[in-house]
Design an enzyme around this catalytic site. Structure first.
Site, short mmCIF file in Angstrom:
data_model
loop_
_atom_site.label_atom_id
_atom_site.label_comp_id
_atom_site.label_asym_id
_atom_site.label_seq_id
_atom_site.Cartn_x
_atom_site.Cartn_y
_atom_site.Cartn_z
CD GLU A 46 -2.44 -1.93 1.24
OE1 GLU A 46 -3.43 -2.54 0.80
OE2 GLU A 46 -1.51 -2.48 1.87
CB THR A 47 1.27 4.18 -1.95
OG1 THR A 47 2.37 3.42 -2.43
CG2 THR A 47 1.69 5.65 -1.83
#
Length: 268
Positions: A46-47
């Site tokens: 995830e970002t």
């Protein structure tokens, strides 16, 4: 135009363990296709993109989470990492911060011991027969599973910690479910419960440590074990530790984070 970016390992106090997350503080929203392209370029599970909100809003920042393939409705480790950046690098004056998200308002508070505690929703789940795709993907899958409507995850409970560690599900078969992912869990040997999480439907084969799935795991194990405070381990190769507490319709999920890298992203 340069944008700051930070990469942290979450749910750990040691580098090269826990779950890596990228955090990008923004001053204003960017188009969705740019956010997804940035997440794909980072190539982490995830970002998180955080943007400050006006003072008249009921949260301090908005937050959105993207895997390399899609946006997800809830993410724990990247929220933990975002809060660490806010507390330690953005000169935030308070010991708590709140986020506006697709899963409602989320909070993070900083303890005297340095642990950060997420205030997450208690996600409802439904018992149902285990889908055939899960039984085909994992030989020892039980006949009953639990489905989480809010994020489309399935959860199955195995016999013991050894079974969770040894599991090698066929990810191509799991992907045919068309959902976000599969949680596998069991009682722990040195903690209350252990888990692993496979999310090929979201572009992540195995997530090293997943805060958001504890919004389901904690209420499930609190009922089974008859206790509201629980110590958890996600027993992926990198591994991670979480302190959890069931608080009615909310779940407190605490962990640590360490900074790995900081820099800038150049966008045209």
């Amino acid at each position: 135009m340069p944008y700051p970016i930070y990469q942290l390992d979450a749910f750990t106090d040691q580098l090269f363990s826990g779950n890596p997350a990228a955090v990008m503080p923004l001053q204003e929203d960017l188009p969705d296709d740019i956010l997804l392209a940035l997440a794909a370029e980072n190539n982490l599970s995830e970002t998180a993109f955080i943007t400050p909100l006006p003072a008249d809003q009921d949260a301090d920042f908005s937050i959105r989470w993207f895997t390399p393939a899609t946006e997800v409705p809830l993410c724990g480790h990247a929220t933990l990492a975002s809060a660490w950046v806010i507390f330690n690098l953005l000169e935030w004056p308070e010991d708590s911060v709140s986020f506006q998200s697709k899963s409602g308002r989320l909070g993070v508070s900083k303890g005297a011991d340095g642990w950060l505690t997420l205030d997450f929703p208690n996600l409802p789940y439904q018992e149902q027969p285990t889908p055939q795709a899960i039984r085909d993907a994992l030989a020892d899958a039980p006949e009953q599973a639990w489905f989480v409507p809010s994020d489309t995850n399935y959860m199955i409970v195995l016999a013991d910690e050894a079974a969770v560690k040894a599991a090698e599900p066929d990810l191509r078969t799991l992907k045919t479910l068309g959902n976000q992912g599969l949680i596998i869990t069991a009682p722990g040997q040195d903690c209350d419960f252990v888990s692993r999480y496979f999310a090929p439907g979201a572009g992540v084969d195995e997530d090293p440590v997943t805060g958001s799935i504890h919004s389901v795991l904690v209420p499930y194990w609190a009922e089974k074990l008859g206790k509201n405070r629980l110590d958890a381990r996600q027993v992926s190769r990198r591994g991670g530790t979480l302190r959890c507490e069931l608080k009615g319709n909310r779940v407190a999920i605490a962990g640590q984070a360490v900074l790995f890298m900081e820099g800038t992203v150049e966008l045209p």
